[in-house]
Design a protein around this motif. Sequence first.
Motif: not given
Length: 481
Positions: A377-386, A426-431, A438-442, A446-449
């Motif tokens: 759970y701790a690992l997943l929490a970190r990955l969810a924030e990063q 998780t990355r798609m949720s962030w995306a 308003g961020l551009h796709a590029s 970069a923000r989601v890996g």
Amino acid sequence: MSTHPTPVLQAIPSAPTRTAIRPGAPALIWISAGSAEATLDSSRWSLDAGQALWVPAGTGAVVRGADGCCVVPIRIREEDHQAGPRAPFVAAVAPHAESALLAAFTRSLGVLHSGGVRAADVLGWIGHPTAAITAPAMPSSPDLRRIAGALLADPTRSPATVGADHGVGASVLARRFRAETGWTPLRWRTRHVLGRAAEELRRGRRVALVAAEHGYGSPQAFARAFHREWGVAPSELAEQARGTVEARRGGAELGPQRNGYHIVIWVAVGSVQLNLDDRTALVRAGDIACLPAGTSCGFQAGADAAVIPLGWLPGGIDVGAGLIAHTDAHAPLLRLAAWAYADAEPITGGDPRIVLQTLLRLGEPNSIPMPIVDATYALLARLAEQPQDSRSAAELATQLGMPPAQLRNAVEALTGTTLATWRARTRMSWARRLLREGLHASQVAARVGYADAAAFSRAFRRAHGYSPRGFSKAQAQSAGT
């Protein structure tokens, strides 16, 4: 559908809470039960059950709830980041407005298919239907004030041309205008003109006359611009000011979506139709229901309903689908939702997921030792924030000091899916969140890996059926309706 035993409501803490509101878009702090103290910059406010505090744009707040207090923060959409009164005020929430505020709370969390919560609507529900319609402030520096005056004097001239007349380049002008007013020069002028028009409409002047005096070619063009900016038709303004028209309220919709974990929802008001793969189920006020992991699921709720998410549960737990419990308790469940999703945390600490499991009399998956459960759970929490962390499963397992197979089994037991799938979701949720901002796709890539925008766009299209640009366009259209 299966029915679980009566929920253990005592599992939900009733201890004092602390809620922090960061400066940004306005917010409404509704006290649905108990009492609280709020600190806004240098001012302090005492709040009782049934009261709501308007937190103006750009103002931070800390709310401390007493024992048994239920603090419900409702954050206004980013598009309205300068809307509403510029000073805080307290309003009484009428009983008939409570269901609307409950639904607005869920919309403010960003989990539904909507453009967020409009300032005008929220102010309408608490008795200030037109307070959100105000002209933005003039710039503070003398030279920008002169440019602002020139912009208003001739609405046909572009900001770049006016800025050049005053020796200020377009990019510098835009940057300084945003810093001093929160808006670009063009958007500032539009809001200023339409804000002044609103004042005239409040005084009873005809729409056609106001439209002509403010440079619009027709009343229809003026009405479209006014509605796009303020979310209300000019003809409705006088009626809203008299309180004869209620703020609009649409139904809520979620999904269809497929998660690697169970989503638990509570129907606070009305009834909701759940869609679970190829079947539907109806849940009513007081019902707690599960949208199960690995299932294509979602719901539709009418305008009279309020659906509150209570949290998520590991996909490896056998929860069931559809209705899983019923209770007439209100404040405890709302406290849990505000804790899980809106940072209204008990000062005694704890984990809302564990509380939710205890509430529903559920334990952790039996096959995984508790130290592995906690580490995973701790690992997943970190990955969810990063989400940009691209280390392999083997590298992550080495960091945790466990074999890769053990980490793989733990993730699958706790989330109901593989680590790769969980990360992609998780990355798609962030995306989606970043694209809404308003961020551009590029930039989002970069923000989601993702290695580049092309790889991100392919992944986004696989997950959603359309491109990031299509998503951003749909969000802009939703915000403008």
